[in-house]
Design a protein around this motif. Structure first.
Motif, mmCIF file in Angstrom:
data_model
loop_
_atom_site.group_PDB
_atom_site.id
_atom_site.type_symbol
_atom_site.label_atom_id
_atom_site.label_comp_id
_atom_site.label_asym_id
_atom_site.label_seq_id
_atom_site.Cartn_x
_atom_site.Cartn_y
_atom_site.Cartn_z
ATOM 1 N N VAL A 14 0.850 -1.200 0.000
ATOM 2 C CA VAL A 14 0.000 0.000 0.000
ATOM 3 C C VAL A 14 0.881 1.243 0.000
ATOM 4 O O VAL A 14 0.640 2.211 -0.750
ATOM 5 C CB VAL A 14 -0.939 0.009 1.216
ATOM 6 N N ILE A 15 1.928 1.223 0.828
ATOM 7 C CA ILE A 15 2.864 2.360 0.882
ATOM 8 C C ILE A 15 3.576 2.505 -0.449
ATOM 9 O O ILE A 15 3.742 3.614 -0.972
ATOM 10 C CB ILE A 15 3.894 2.157 2.022
ATOM 11 N N ASP A 21 2.638 6.530 -6.994
ATOM 12 C CA ASP A 21 1.707 7.555 -7.477
ATOM 13 C C ASP A 21 2.319 8.942 -7.350
ATOM 14 O O ASP A 21 2.159 9.795 -8.240
ATOM 15 C CB ASP A 21 0.387 7.493 -6.704
ATOM 16 N N MET A 22 3.023 9.183 -6.250
ATOM 17 C CA MET A 22 3.644 10.488 -6.021
ATOM 18 C C MET A 22 4.747 10.760 -7.035
ATOM 19 O O MET A 22 4.933 11.895 -7.483
ATOM 20 C CB MET A 22 4.192 10.571 -4.595
ATOM 21 N N ILE A 23 5.484 9.721 -7.425
ATOM 22 C CA ILE A 23 6.516 9.875 -8.449
ATOM 23 C C ILE A 23 5.870 10.137 -9.805
ATOM 24 O O ILE A 23 6.298 11.011 -10.569
ATOM 25 C CB ILE A 23 7.417 8.629 -8.496
ATOM 26 N N LEU A 29 9.953 14.565 -7.249
ATOM 27 C CA LEU A 29 10.645 14.891 -8.494
ATOM 28 C C LEU A 29 11.916 14.078 -8.660
ATOM 29 O O LEU A 29 12.514 13.640 -7.669
ATOM 30 C CB LEU A 29 10.987 16.382 -8.517
ATOM 31 N N PRO A 30 12.371 13.874 -9.899
ATOM 32 C CA PRO A 30 13.647 13.194 -10.127
ATOM 33 C C PRO A 30 14.772 13.896 -9.356
ATOM 34 O O PRO A 30 14.913 15.120 -9.415
ATOM 35 C CB PRO A 30 13.847 13.318 -11.636
ATOM 36 N N GLY A 31 15.553 13.117 -8.638
ATOM 37 C CA GLY A 31 16.649 13.674 -7.860
ATOM 38 C C GLY A 31 16.261 14.163 -6.479
ATOM 39 O O GLY A 31 17.124 14.523 -5.668
ATOM 40 N N ASN A 168 -1.332 14.870 -16.250
ATOM 41 C CA ASN A 168 -1.158 13.714 -17.128
ATOM 42 C C ASN A 168 0.293 13.270 -16.952
ATOM 43 O O ASN A 168 1.216 13.982 -17.367
ATOM 44 C CB ASN A 168 -1.447 14.091 -18.584
ATOM 45 N N ALA A 169 0.495 12.110 -16.341
ATOM 46 C CA ALA A 169 1.836 11.646 -15.996
ATOM 47 C C ALA A 169 2.712 11.428 -17.226
ATOM 48 O O ALA A 169 3.916 11.694 -17.196
ATOM 49 C CB ALA A 169 1.752 10.357 -15.180
#
Length: 257
Positions: A14-15, A21-23, A29-31, A168-169
């Protein structure tokens, strides 16, 4: 009739799903460095062992990296294919620059449409701030002769803020992965367009209409404003290209005459 026992999802999964989803949505964010385990466990209201297991799974998937004594970071190059040598080649080819401009027509138009449709109040604040940063960069650019890099980076940041607001990912991560290539394209365009003193003002006008259409929540107008902005740039670039070609041919004839 036999009923199957309902399996409760494992807490670490779940985590994991929430972090993924947050990524995807760009909240991480990257980095970017993740908060310390203790703080992150408190935010999720979970145990540290469950959180640690979720992060280990993220690392196995190649989405984060851990540095000894330095913490856990979202991986910098989530789309490593975009660093292919082919993209370096494209960055230095004149025809490819026009191809990139056409590509921006599509991705920027879609992003603008969905940003106007789905953007939040915070998204609009971010877009406005990035828009205003372009003006500051342009003033600085006039003080540093023929240095368009800073302005190009702020223009890209403005468009990236629009991509974020689209929610939109695919659009967001594709634009971010191609960031270096797109900034180079914008910089080269600015260098050429500076030959016509009336052009920057027209582009600023179209860009302002784009921003206003998005923050007023008008998807079709936003798409149209994006198209007019880039279509004008393309038109001027093509005209200047033909003029340069004519000058080159004239000089060649003069030298051989």
């Amino acid at each position: 009739m036999t009923f199957k026992k309902i399996q409760q999802p494992k807490l670490s999964d779940v985590i994991l799903a929430q972090l993924e989803d947050m990524i995807l949505e760009g909240s991480l964010l990257p980095g970017q460095k993740l908060p310390p385990e203790r703080e992150l466990a408190e935010q999720f209201s979970v145990s540290r062992p469950s959180l640690r297991e979720a992060i280990q799974k993220l690392e196995t998937k190649g989405l984060v990296t851990r540095r000894q004594g330095g913490g856990t970071f979202v991986k910098e190059n989530l789309l490593e294919g975009m660093s292919d040598p082919l993209f370096d080649l494209m960055a230095n080819k004149g025809e490819a620059q026009l191809d990139l401009l056409e590509f921006r027509h599509g991705i920027q138009g879609m992003a603008s449409y969905y940003a106007a449709m789905r953007g939040t109040k915070q998204d609009f604040i971010n877009i406005t701030e990035k828009y205003e940063a372009i003006t500051v960069a342009q003033i600085e650019n006039t003080q540093i002769s023929e240095n368009f890099r800073g302005e190009a980076e702020t223009v890209f940041d403005f468009y990236l803020a629009i991509c974020q607001a689209s929610h939109n990912a695919v659009i967001l991560h594709l634009a971010r992965a191609m960031g270096s290539l797109l900034i180079d394209n914008i910089e080269k365009n600015l260098q050429v367009l500076a030959k016509r003193p009336e052009v920057p003002g027209r582009i600023a006008h179209y860009r302002k209409r784009l921003m206003e259409s998005i923050i007023s929540g008008e998807p079709n107008k936003a798409w149209g404003a994006s198209h007019k902005n880039l279509a004008y740039i393309e038109e001027v670039m093509l005209k200047l290209g033909k003029e340069d070609s004519r000058v080159t041919r004239s000089l060649r004839r003069f030298q051989t005459g």
